[in-house]
Design a protein around this motif. Structure first.
Motif, PDB file in Angstrom:
ATOM      1  N   VAL A 148       0.933  -1.304   0.073  1.00 10.37           N
ATOM      2  CA  VAL A 148      -0.107  -0.037   0.013  1.00 10.37           C
ATOM      3  C   VAL A 148       0.868   1.199   0.238  1.00 10.37           C
ATOM      4  O   VAL A 148       0.352   2.285   0.106  1.00 10.37           O
ATOM      5  N   ALA A 149       2.217   1.103  -0.227  1.00 18.45           N
ATOM      6  CA  ALA A 149       3.186   2.295  -0.291  1.00 18.45           C
ATOM      7  C   ALA A 149       3.288   3.009   0.784  1.00 18.45           C
ATOM      8  O   ALA A 149       3.176   4.373   1.041  1.00 18.45           O
ATOM      9  N   LEU A 150       2.898   2.267   2.123  1.00 18.00           N
ATOM     10  CA  LEU A 150       2.866   3.249   3.285  1.00 18.00           C
ATOM     11  C   LEU A 150       4.298   3.215   4.058  1.00 18.00           C
ATOM     12  O   LEU A 150       4.649   4.069   4.981  1.00 18.00           O
ATOM     13  N   ASP A 151       5.329   2.249   3.306  1.00 13.05           N
ATOM     14  CA  ASP A 151       6.594   2.518   3.911  1.00 13.05           C
ATOM     15  C   ASP A 151       7.055   3.833   3.721  1.00 13.05           C
ATOM     16  O   ASP A 151       8.217   4.266   4.722  1.00 13.05           O
ATOM     17  N   GLN A 152       6.825   4.579   2.774  1.00 11.93           N
ATOM     18  CA  GLN A 152       7.516   6.015   2.526  1.00 11.93           C
ATOM     19  C   GLN A 152       6.831   7.029   3.772  1.00 11.93           C
ATOM     20  O   GLN A 152       7.484   7.872   4.094  1.00 11.93           O
ATOM     21  N   ASP A 153       5.671   6.613   3.965  1.00  8.58           N
ATOM     22  CA  ASP A 153       5.054   7.610   5.022  1.00  8.58           C
ATOM     23  C   ASP A 153       5.939   7.262   6.208  1.00  8.58           C
ATOM     24  O   ASP A 153       5.960   8.216   7.424  1.00  8.58           O
ATOM     25  N   LEU A 154       6.033   5.868   6.710  1.00  5.49           N
ATOM     26  CA  LEU A 154       6.468   5.388   8.046  1.00  5.49           C
ATOM     27  C   LEU A 154       8.109   6.331   7.930  1.00  5.49           C
ATOM     28  O   LEU A 154       8.435   6.350   9.335  1.00  5.49           O
ATOM     29  N   ALA A 155       8.473   6.332   6.962  1.00  7.67           N
ATOM     30  CA  ALA A 155      10.285   6.712   6.944  1.00  7.67           C
ATOM     31  C   ALA A 155       9.955   8.265   7.465  1.00  7.67           C
ATOM     32  O   ALA A 155      10.935   8.611   8.128  1.00  7.67           O
ATOM     33  N   THR A 156       8.739   9.048   7.485  1.00  9.19           N
ATOM     34  CA  THR A 156       8.871  10.357   7.941  1.00  9.19           C
ATOM     35  C   THR A 156       8.459  10.433   9.468  1.00  9.19           C
ATOM     36  O   THR A 156       8.324  11.515   9.904  1.00  9.19           O
ATOM     37  N   MET A 157       8.023   9.452  10.088  1.00  8.62           N
ATOM     38  CA  MET A 157       7.711   9.230  11.224  1.00  8.62           C
ATOM     39  C   MET A 157       8.599   8.936  12.340  1.00  8.62           C
ATOM     40  O   MET A 157       9.231   7.686  12.017  1.00  8.62           O
ATOM     41  N   PRO A 158       9.225   9.619  13.375  1.00  9.39           N
ATOM     42  CA  PRO A 158      10.267   9.199  13.958  1.00  9.39           C
ATOM     43  C   PRO A 158      10.059   7.937  14.904  1.00  9.39           C
ATOM     44  O   PRO A 158      11.083   7.223  14.878  1.00  9.39           O
ATOM     45  N   GLU A 159       8.791   7.387  15.285  1.00 10.19           N
ATOM     46  CA  GLU A 159       8.566   6.322  16.027  1.00 10.19           C
ATOM     47  C   GLU A 159       8.026   5.199  15.196  1.00 10.19           C
ATOM     48  O   GLU A 159       7.672   4.166  15.591  1.00 10.19           O
ATOM     49  N   GLY A 160       8.048   5.484  13.877  1.00  5.67           N
ATOM     50  CA  GLY A 160       7.775   4.473  12.946  1.00  5.67           C
ATOM     51  C   GLY A 160       6.267   3.662  13.005  1.00  5.67           C
ATOM     52  O   GLY A 160       5.259   4.466  13.303  1.00  5.67           O
ATOM     53  N   LEU A 161       6.161   2.461  13.303  1.00  6.06           N
ATOM     54  CA  LEU A 161       5.006   1.796  13.623  1.00  6.06           C
ATOM     55  C   LEU A 161       4.313   2.030  14.967  1.00  6.06           C
ATOM     56  O   LEU A 161       3.401   1.721  15.134  1.00  6.06           O
ATOM     57  N   ASN A 162       5.159   2.334  16.006  1.00  4.20           N
ATOM     58  CA  ASN A 162       4.774   2.693  17.128  1.00  4.20           C
ATOM     59  C   ASN A 162       4.064   4.153  17.536  1.00  4.20           C
ATOM     60  O   ASN A 162       4.083   4.639  18.290  1.00  4.20           O
ATOM     61  N   THR A 163       4.101   4.828  16.165  1.00  5.58           N
ATOM     62  CA  THR A 163       3.577   6.198  16.172  1.00  5.58           C
ATOM     63  C   THR A 163       2.028   6.130  16.579  1.00  5.58           C
ATOM     64  O   THR A 163       1.289   5.386  15.941  1.00  5.58           O
ATOM     65  N   ARG A 164       1.727   7.058  17.369  1.00  5.03           N
ATOM     66  CA  ARG A 164       0.197   6.961  17.753  1.00  5.03           C
ATOM     67  C   ARG A 164      -0.635   7.887  16.884  1.00  5.03           C
ATOM     68  O   ARG A 164       0.072   9.417  16.688  1.00  5.03           O
ATOM     69  N   ILE A 165      -1.646   7.420  16.188  1.00  7.23           N
ATOM     70  CA  ILE A 165      -2.442   8.338  15.310  1.00  7.23           C
ATOM     71  C   ILE A 165      -3.436   9.278  15.969  1.00  7.23           C
ATOM     72  O   ILE A 165      -4.053   9.955  15.157  1.00  7.23           O
TER      73      ILE A 165
ATOM     74  N   THR B 121      -1.688   7.807  -6.688  1.00  4.89           N
ATOM     75  CA  THR B 121      -1.467   6.877  -5.669  1.00  4.89           C
ATOM     76  C   THR B 121      -2.343   5.757  -5.826  1.00  4.89           C
ATOM     77  O   THR B 121      -1.883   4.567  -5.500  1.00  4.89           O
ATOM     78  N   GLU B 122      -3.352   5.835  -6.055  1.00  5.15           N
ATOM     79  CA  GLU B 122      -4.375   4.833  -6.447  1.00  5.15           C
ATOM     80  C   GLU B 122      -4.085   3.589  -7.352  1.00  5.15           C
ATOM     81  O   GLU B 122      -3.982   2.417  -7.340  1.00  5.15           O
ATOM     82  N   GLN B 123      -3.563   4.376  -8.514  1.00  5.00           N
ATOM     83  CA  GLN B 123      -2.847   3.342  -9.384  1.00  5.00           C
ATOM     84  C   GLN B 123      -1.421   2.393  -9.154  1.00  5.00           C
ATOM     85  O   GLN B 123      -1.737   1.408  -9.243  1.00  5.00           O
ATOM     86  N   GLN B 124      -0.751   3.187  -8.329  1.00 10.05           N
ATOM     87  CA  GLN B 124       0.434   2.597  -7.738  1.00 10.05           C
ATOM     88  C   GLN B 124      -0.064   1.381  -6.827  1.00 10.05           C
ATOM     89  O   GLN B 124       0.479   0.544  -6.807  1.00 10.05           O
ATOM     90  N   LEU B 125      -1.120   1.716  -6.026  1.00 14.98           N
ATOM     91  CA  LEU B 125      -1.668   0.848  -5.086  1.00 14.98           C
ATOM     92  C   LEU B 125      -2.111  -0.382  -5.909  1.00 14.98           C
ATOM     93  O   LEU B 125      -1.814  -1.732  -5.465  1.00 14.98           O
ATOM     94  N   TRP B 126      -3.016  -0.184  -6.666  1.00 19.65           N
ATOM     95  CA  TRP B 126      -3.795  -1.299  -7.638  1.00 19.65           C
ATOM     96  C   TRP B 126      -2.689  -2.050  -8.400  1.00 19.65           C
ATOM     97  O   TRP B 126      -2.900  -3.178  -8.523  1.00 19.65           O
TER      98      TRP B 126
ATOM     99  N   ALA C 221      -3.963  -2.005   4.295  1.00 17.17           N
ATOM    100  CA  ALA C 221      -2.919  -3.010   4.863  1.00 17.17           C
ATOM    101  C   ALA C 221      -3.539  -3.762   5.943  1.00 17.17           C
ATOM    102  O   ALA C 221      -2.941  -5.104   5.948  1.00 17.17           O
ATOM    103  N   ARG C 222      -4.447  -3.100   6.603  1.00 19.99           N
ATOM    104  CA  ARG C 222      -5.037  -4.070   7.658  1.00 19.99           C
ATOM    105  C   ARG C 222      -5.724  -5.312   7.078  1.00 19.99           C
ATOM    106  O   ARG C 222      -5.758  -6.421   7.410  1.00 19.99           O
ATOM    107  N   MET C 223      -6.487  -5.000   5.956  1.00 16.49           N
ATOM    108  CA  MET C 223      -7.017  -6.334   5.225  1.00 16.49           C
ATOM    109  C   MET C 223      -5.977  -7.205   4.700  1.00 16.49           C
ATOM    110  O   MET C 223      -6.157  -8.491   4.927  1.00 16.49           O
ATOM    111  N   LEU C 224      -5.084  -6.665   4.278  1.00 17.44           N
ATOM    112  CA  LEU C 224      -4.025  -7.616   3.320  1.00 17.44           C
ATOM    113  C   LEU C 224      -3.347  -8.460   4.516  1.00 17.44           C
ATOM    114  O   LEU C 224      -2.773  -9.681   4.123  1.00 17.44           O
ATOM    115  N   ILE C 225      -2.945  -8.008   5.721  1.00 15.87           N
ATOM    116  CA  ILE C 225      -2.531  -8.684   6.523  1.00 15.87           C
ATOM    117  C   ILE C 225      -2.932 -10.158   6.952  1.00 15.87           C
ATOM    118  O   ILE C 225      -2.524 -11.189   7.334  1.00 15.87           O
TER     119      ILE C 225
END
Length: 602
Positions: free
Chosen positions: A482-499, A540-545, A517-521
């Motif tokens: 889902v190309a969420l890794d690029q967004d995670l790179a900008t978050m200091p706490e990564g997956l532990n970032t509270r939303i 972004t939608e074209q890249q995701l599909w 991504a929650r569906m795909l897991i």
């Protein structure tokens, strides 16, 4: 269901705890019975000429011993009463929540609209507490009734005629209760409704602060809150004042009746009437038990009427009415609550059914035949929808706004109950889509994803064990897809970032990709998307599909046999060209079903 039948069902649900609690309350109410006989003997002994100074101390010691025993029983009664109360309110809250979750799409709806989460707080707090009070009052009322009868028996031994006068206040109380019954319900219903309106507005304000500030509506919102609070204040004062008036009326009637009875009894005091000072003391003592019971009798019937209002409100919320087709089961139905008992160990939770959910073989073909649903009191909905999904294919549902695209997905998933039609999974009919089309069979992402005030990883896993190698691989693959890794790179706490609350710190596109991504897991056989384009830009939608459909980038690198089937709502030409099948809806009906070439050649 009548209020007394519901009350009996709740008593039967906790019958062991109920009877233990009742026995203790019998002790609490019964031990004070003993001093009456002791007082009679004490005064009779004092009035005798041969009395000594030592013998009365025996009665005093017995009185003190009775008081100490009563204190001990009261302490034990408090323990069981707390457990009993919590069990009753827990059962009602459990069934209320269960009924809400079983509503079509788990909507917080009533017959005349929808309730916000803030409004529902008044049901779970105030109404459940009212019913808890009603059931708890039965123990006390039963104990008082038993010993009121015992007291009447003792009073009859003193004077039959005078005892008959005791029942005069009861007649007056019965008349008042009958006349006040409807007003009790009306005042309680108004106070509960006004409280619901205040909590509803407060709950909405917490999630709409930005909208209020952008619109500059702070003053208007505060005025609305002030008006609702003032109305709540008036309704609650009226309700409580009327209850206080009733209570005072009961006590006044009982006091006047008691005074009248005592005057009549005192006229018979003397040797000629064979009524001793000890008999008079006994009559006064036990008369208190009877008159107190009569006063509490009126209060008990008032609690019953107010609890009936609470049952009506909660039953209306979940559609639990005898004339309702949406009946979800009674609010007093028996269920395991897994509460820690007073004695013993806490019962173990039931095993999770997650591992046993894969009932049928992996999806090869999903066939929908004649699916129909129209919303109540309207002609809006979908009618006679039929199509087939093949393994690994992408089917796109398109159409104008209001054509029924979202409704079709909700009916397919069982979020609303279809009025006709059938769904077949590999040729086997699915009788309950809401229970079957869930992970790992199917997963769904709505137009507005539901997120929690937790970390990114918690929102992605939602309870899945995150330490296993397979789960970690799925998590990493889904984030990349889902190309969420690029967004995670900008978050200091990564997956532990509270939303934040409902994902307030994320953009609309990030929310959509996180939900995807929650569906795909979960590696479901059927993946259903309701218009990803509503929050994603075209690129972004074209890249995701492209990531989803590309065989070179499987969702889980360790699972090469996983081949999901896609059903998506979209109106973008790029998606329509990628589709293996296009379904065009017009006014809730299928206007076209075929390949992209046939669709664009129309």
């Amino acid at each position: 269901m009548p209020i007394y039948q519901r009350l009996w069902r709740m008593i039967r649900y906790a019958q062991r705890l109920y009877w233990v609690d009742t026995l203790l309350w019998l002790g609490i109410a019964g031990l004070p019975i003993i001093p009456g006989v002791l007082i009679q003997q004490f005064f009779n002994h004092l009035t005798r000429e041969d009395s000594t100074g030592e013998f009365p101390w025996l009665w005093i010691a017995l009185l003190l011993g009775t008081g100490a025993a009563q204190l001990m029983v009261i302490f034990l009664g408090r323990i069981t009463k707390t457990q009993h109360r919590f069990l009753m309110s827990g059962l009602v809250r459990h069934n209320l929540l269960l009924g809400l979750l079983k509503r079509p799409g788990a909507e917080l709806a009533t017959g005349d609209g929808k309730n916000s989460p803030g409004e529902l707080l008044s049901y779970f707090r105030d109404d459940a507490f009212q019913i808890e009070n009603m059931v708890a009052s039965v123990n006390e009322f039963s104990a008082q009734a038993v010993f009121a009868l015992v007291s009447i028996g003792l009073l009859l031994r003193v004077s039959v005629g005078m005892t008959a006068l005791v029942f005069l206040p009861l007649c007056a109380i019965a008349i008042i209760v009958q006349r006040a019954k409807h007003r009790l319900k009306r005042y309680r219903r108004s106070s509960r409704q006004s409280t619901q309106e205040v909590t509803g507005l407060i709950g909405e304000l917490f999630t709409a602060v930005q909208a209020v500030k952008v619109a500059g509506a702070e003053e208007a919102i505060l005025n609305e809150l002030r008006q609702r609070s003032d109305r709540r204040h008036q309704m609650i004062v009226r309700d409580r004042a009327f209850n206080a008036l009733l209570g005072t009326s009961f006590e006044t009637i009982v006091s006047l009746g008691t005074g009248f009875v005592l005057i009549a009894v005192s006229q018979n005091l003397g040797e000629q009437n064979n009524l001793t000072v000890g008999d008079f003391a006994l009559f006064i003592y036990y008369l208190t038990f009877v008159t107190y019971f009569f006063a509490s009798l009126g209060g008990f019937f008032a609690i019953i009427q107010q609890s009936d209002v609470s049952f009506e409100r909660m039953a209306k919320t979940i559609g639990d009415r005898e004339d309702s087709k949406l009946s979800m089961g009674d609010l007093t139905s028996s269920h395991d609550l897994y509460l820690k008992p007073i004695l013993g160990t806490e019962p173990a939770l039931p095993s999770s059914p997650w591992e046993n959910r894969r009932i049928l073989d992996p999806l090869q073909e999903l066939r929908v035949v004649g699916l129909t649903y129209t919303y109540p009191h309207s002609h809006i909905g979908v009618r006679d929808i039929s199509f087939t999904l093949n393994r690994g294919s992408l089917t796109v549902i398109t159409g104008r706004v209001g054509a029924g695209k979202t409704t079709l997905l909700r009916v397919l998933l069982g979020l609303v109950t279809g009025q006709s039609g059938s769904i077949f999974w590999n040729g086997q009919q699915i009788h309950d889509p809401a229970q079957f089309l869930v992970p790992p069979q199917a997963a769904y992402t709505s137009q507005i994803p539901q997120l929690f005030s937790a970390s990114l990883q918690d929102n992605l896993l939602l309870g899945l064990a995150g330490d296993g190698r397979e789960i970690k691989a799925r998590l990493k693959g889904a984030i990349a897809t889902v190309a969420l890794d690029q967004d995670l790179a900008t978050m200091p706490e990564g997956l532990n970032t509270r939303i934040g609350t409902r994902g307030v710190r994320l953009s609309g596109g990030q929310k959509q990709r996180l939900a995807t991504a929650r569906m795909l897991i979960r590696q479901c056989e059927l993946l259903i998307f309701d218009d990803l384009s509503s929050a994603l830009d075209v690129e972004t939608e074209q890249q995701l599909w492209q990531n989803l459909l590309s065989p070179k980038k499987p969702v889980n690198p360790d699972s090469s046999h996983y081949l999901p089937t896609y059903l998506a709502v979209s109106h973008r030409p790029g998606m329509l060209q990628r589709a293996d099948q296009i379904i065009l809806l017009e006014s809730g009906q299928v206007a076209f079903c075929g390949s992209p070439q046939q669709f664009f050649a129309r």
